[in-house]
Motif scaffolding. Structure first.
Motif, PDB file in Angstrom:
ATOM      1  N   ARG A 153     -29.840  53.460  40.698  1.00 21.80           N
ATOM      2  CA  ARG A 153     -28.721  53.200  41.607  1.00 21.80           C
ATOM      3  C   ARG A 153     -29.206  53.027  43.042  1.00 21.80           C
ATOM      4  O   ARG A 153     -28.721  52.155  43.781  1.00 21.80           O
ATOM      5  N   LYS A 154     -30.161  53.835  43.443  1.00 22.31           N
ATOM      6  CA  LYS A 154     -30.720  53.715  44.792  1.00 22.31           C
ATOM      7  C   LYS A 154     -31.397  52.364  44.963  1.00 22.31           C
ATOM      8  O   LYS A 154     -31.277  51.715  46.017  1.00 22.31           O
ATOM      9  N   TYR A 155     -32.096  51.906  43.933  1.00 24.31           N
ATOM     10  CA  TYR A 155     -32.829  50.639  44.052  1.00 24.31           C
ATOM     11  C   TYR A 155     -31.871  49.463  44.220  1.00 24.31           C
ATOM     12  O   TYR A 155     -32.098  48.577  45.058  1.00 24.31           O
ATOM     13  N   ILE A 156     -30.805  49.411  43.427  1.00 26.39           N
ATOM     14  CA  ILE A 156     -29.915  48.246  43.509  1.00 26.39           C
ATOM     15  C   ILE A 156     -29.144  48.212  44.823  1.00 26.39           C
ATOM     16  O   ILE A 156     -28.722  47.139  45.271  1.00 26.39           O
ATOM     17  N   LEU A 157     -28.954  49.355  45.444  1.00 23.59           N
ATOM     18  CA  LEU A 157     -28.325  49.354  46.772  1.00 23.59           C
ATOM     19  C   LEU A 157     -29.211  48.645  47.784  1.00 23.59           C
ATOM     20  O   LEU A 157     -28.727  47.943  48.672  1.00 23.59           O
ATOM     21  N   ALA A 158     -30.515  48.830  47.641  1.00 22.21           N
ATOM     22  CA  ALA A 158     -31.464  48.200  48.560  1.00 22.21           C
ATOM     23  C   ALA A 158     -31.791  46.762  48.162  1.00 22.21           C
ATOM     24  O   ALA A 158     -32.193  45.962  49.011  1.00 22.21           O
ATOM     25  N   HIS A 159     -31.608  46.442  46.865  1.00 24.03           N
ATOM     26  CA  HIS A 159     -31.987  45.112  46.368  1.00 24.03           C
ATOM     27  C   HIS A 159     -30.873  44.554  45.475  1.00 24.03           C
ATOM     28  O   HIS A 159     -31.037  44.456  44.250  1.00 24.03           O
ATOM     29  N   MET A 168     -33.467  35.399  49.032  1.00 26.09           N
ATOM     30  CA  MET A 168     -34.261  36.292  48.199  1.00 26.09           C
ATOM     31  C   MET A 168     -34.205  35.839  46.746  1.00 26.09           C
ATOM     32  O   MET A 168     -33.167  35.420  46.253  1.00 26.09           O
ATOM     33  N   SER A 169     -35.328  35.909  46.053  1.00 18.34           N
ATOM     34  CA  SER A 169     -35.394  35.502  44.653  1.00 18.34           C
ATOM     35  C   SER A 169     -34.653  36.510  43.779  1.00 18.34           C
ATOM     36  O   SER A 169     -34.708  37.718  44.011  1.00 18.34           O
ATOM     37  N   SER A 170     -33.966  35.988  42.768  1.00 17.17           N
ATOM     38  CA  SER A 170     -33.230  36.855  41.848  1.00 17.17           C
ATOM     39  C   SER A 170     -34.114  37.219  40.667  1.00 17.17           C
ATOM     40  O   SER A 170     -35.026  36.482  40.292  1.00 17.17           O
ATOM     41  N   ALA A 171     -33.826  38.364  40.084  1.00 15.38           N
ATOM     42  CA  ALA A 171     -34.626  38.840  38.950  1.00 15.38           C
ATOM     43  C   ALA A 171     -33.796  39.764  38.081  1.00 15.38           C
ATOM     44  O   ALA A 171     -32.922  40.482  38.564  1.00 15.38           O
ATOM     45  N   ILE A 172     -34.079  39.708  36.775  1.00 21.91           N
ATOM     46  CA  ILE A 172     -33.539  40.678  35.828  1.00 21.91           C
ATOM     47  C   ILE A 172     -34.715  41.441  35.232  1.00 21.91           C
ATOM     48  O   ILE A 172     -35.673  40.839  34.756  1.00 21.91           O
ATOM     49  N   ILE A 173     -34.630  42.761  35.271  1.00 14.18           N
ATOM     50  CA  ILE A 173     -35.672  43.618  34.719  1.00 14.18           C
ATOM     51  C   ILE A 173     -35.130  44.279  33.460  1.00 14.18           C
ATOM     52  O   ILE A 173     -34.116  44.979  33.493  1.00 14.18           O
ATOM     53  N   ILE A 211     -41.274  46.467  42.388  1.00 15.11           N
ATOM     54  CA  ILE A 211     -40.717  45.186  41.924  1.00 15.11           C
ATOM     55  C   ILE A 211     -40.782  44.104  43.002  1.00 15.11           C
ATOM     56  O   ILE A 211     -41.203  42.965  42.713  1.00 15.11           O
ATOM     57  N   PRO A 212     -40.397  44.378  44.259  1.00 15.23           N
ATOM     58  CA  PRO A 212     -40.481  43.324  45.281  1.00 15.23           C
ATOM     59  C   PRO A 212     -41.892  42.781  45.487  1.00 15.23           C
ATOM     60  O   PRO A 212     -42.057  41.605  45.853  1.00 15.23           O
ATOM     61  N   GLU A 213     -42.918  43.598  45.257  1.00 10.81           N
ATOM     62  CA  GLU A 213     -44.281  43.088  45.382  1.00 10.81           C
ATOM     63  C   GLU A 213     -44.582  42.085  44.269  1.00 10.81           C
ATOM     64  O   GLU A 213     -45.314  41.107  44.482  1.00 10.81           O
ATOM     65  N   PHE A 214     -44.020  42.319  43.078  1.00  6.95           N
ATOM     66  CA  PHE A 214     -44.188  41.371  41.978  1.00  6.95           C
ATOM     67  C   PHE A 214     -43.483  40.054  42.298  1.00  6.95           C
ATOM     68  O   PHE A 214     -44.052  38.971  42.108  1.00  6.95           O
ATOM     69  N   THR A 215     -42.233  40.140  42.757  1.00  6.88           N
ATOM     70  CA  THR A 215     -41.494  38.910  43.078  1.00  6.88           C
ATOM     71  C   THR A 215     -42.160  38.159  44.227  1.00  6.88           C
ATOM     72  O   THR A 215     -42.180  36.922  44.235  1.00  6.88           O
ATOM     73  N   GLN A 216     -42.733  38.883  45.169  1.00  9.80           N
ATOM     74  CA  GLN A 216     -43.389  38.242  46.306  1.00  9.80           C
ATOM     75  C   GLN A 216     -44.585  37.407  45.857  1.00  9.80           C
ATOM     76  O   GLN A 216     -44.815  36.303  46.369  1.00  9.80           O
ATOM     77  N   GLN A 217     -45.343  37.923  44.898  1.00  8.05           N
ATOM     78  CA  GLN A 217     -46.486  37.163  44.388  1.00  8.05           C
ATOM     79  C   GLN A 217     -46.026  35.848  43.759  1.00  8.05           C
ATOM     80  O   GLN A 217     -46.644  34.793  43.966  1.00  8.05           O
ATOM     81  N   LEU A 218     -44.953  35.888  42.975  1.00  4.48           N
ATOM     82  CA  LEU A 218     -44.442  34.671  42.359  1.00  4.48           C
ATOM     83  C   LEU A 218     -43.840  33.737  43.396  1.00  4.48           C
ATOM     84  O   LEU A 218     -43.954  32.506  43.280  1.00  4.48           O
ATOM     85  N   ASP A 219     -43.203  34.297  44.418  1.00  2.00           N
ATOM     86  CA  ASP A 219     -42.635  33.479  45.493  1.00  2.00           C
ATOM     87  C   ASP A 219     -43.724  32.720  46.246  1.00  2.00           C
ATOM     88  O   ASP A 219     -43.584  31.531  46.550  1.00  2.00           O
ATOM     89  N   GLN A 220     -44.807  33.412  46.539  1.00  2.00           N
ATOM     90  CA  GLN A 220     -45.846  32.848  47.394  1.00  2.00           C
ATOM     91  C   GLN A 220     -46.777  31.885  46.665  1.00  2.00           C
ATOM     92  O   GLN A 220     -47.435  31.064  47.303  1.00  2.00           O
ATOM     93  N   THR A 221     -46.851  32.012  45.334  1.00  6.03           N
ATOM     94  CA  THR A 221     -47.814  31.206  44.574  1.00  6.03           C
ATOM     95  C   THR A 221     -47.092  30.492  43.447  1.00  6.03           C
ATOM     96  O   THR A 221     -46.957  31.021  42.334  1.00  6.03           O
ATOM     97  N   PRO A 222     -46.625  29.255  43.687  1.00 12.81           N
ATOM     98  CA  PRO A 222     -45.811  28.552  42.690  1.00 12.81           C
ATOM     99  C   PRO A 222     -46.511  28.320  41.355  1.00 12.81           C
ATOM    100  O   PRO A 222     -45.839  28.205  40.326  1.00 12.81           O
TER     101      PRO A 222
END
Length: 271
Positions: free
Chosen positions: A23-29, A1-6, A104-115
């Motif tokens: 807190r709920k979000y970081i438990l899942a990601h 999984m790609s790492s990110a700082i927001i 946030i995962p939808e944003f990272t997915q776009q960057l993952d899929q399109t270099p």
């Protein structure tokens, strides 16, 4: 999984900061982190942020600014700190979570899929099947401003002002934050204008190929917003300043303080 700082800019957010949501979000990601920038708050925001960091230091970090400097500078300093880590992506998000963290995962997915993408920005487009809750007057004022910004930038961008953006961690993107912004309320437009300058002076890929607008599934106006209707009038004057300092045809030098060779080398490596 790609790492990110927001980066989360915070100014007097004591009553609006949804600690449990973070807190709920970081438990899942767990691959994602948050950097909260306390912009000289005068309420209990600093104490709340310090408590969050103490509880989960591997996921929450805090940058305290000694005095209030405005959202643009808070974001800029936070982004520079985020870029100087080894994460894949760095971005910023409004503290009131008008855009849900779950996007946030939808944003990272776009960057993952399109270099070739360098930046993903949220777009508040009210379509069937999406929940975009926005005051009518702010919607229409926003559309007028977005049209003006698009014209000045010569870029078919729909929504420059959505407070959810994610950048690929690159020298080119670091350069966008290298100096203080001239504007405060519309620094998002100024970022795109700086990117336009990189095209002109360093032969970067055009923004039409490197920026992606992601229509949000949900967005809502949150009570206590610091944006007022008269700010839209101020924004048009700031837009004139952006054109004069970044986009006028007679401009002879770029904003970037980094050596031309450094930016050029980064552009060639990314090509």
């Amino acid at each position: 999984m790609s790492s990110a700082i927001i980066v989360i800019p915070c100014f007097n957010e004591e009553k609006r900061l949804e600690v449990l949501s973070f807190r709920k979000y970081i438990l899942a990601h767990p691959e994602h982190q948050f950097l909260f920038v306390n912009d000289g708050s005068s309420d209990r925001t600093a104490l709340i942020l310090d408590d969050m960091q103490a509880a989960v230091p591997e996921s929450f970090d805090v940058l305290h600014l000694s005095r209030n400097q405005g959202k643009a500078e808070a974001v800029r300093q936070g982004m520079l700190q985020a870029f100087h880590t080894d994460v894949d992506y760095a971005g910023y998000w409004d503290a009131d979570l008008a855009t849900p963290l779950e996007m946030i995962p939808e944003f990272t997915q776009q960057l993952d899929q399109t270099p070739q993408l360098s930046l993903v920005i949220g777009a508040r487009v009210k379509l069937l099947g999406r929940q975009i809750e926005r005051q009518q007057i702010r919607h229409y004022l926003g559309r007028c401003f977005a049209t003006a910004a698009s014209t000045v930038l010569q870029l078919p961008v729909y929504d420059t002002q959505c407070g959810a953006k994610l950048f690929r961690n690159s020298l080119q993107n670091q350069t966008l934050f290298s100096t203080r912004f001239l504007t405060n309320w519309i620094f998002d437009v100024e970022l795109l204008a700086r990117a336009r300058q990189l095209e002109k002076f360093f032969e970067c890929d055009p923004l039409e190929n490197t920026v992606y607008e992601l229509p949000l599934n949900r967005w809502r106006d949150v009570a206590g917003s610091k944006v007022k209707p008269h700010d839209f009038l101020k924004a048009f004057f700031e837009l004139c300043s952006i054109y004069w300092n970044y986009l006028r045809p007679s401009l002879k030098k770029p904003f970037a303080t980094l050596p031309v060779s450094s930016v050029s080398d980064a552009v060639r490596k990314a090509a």
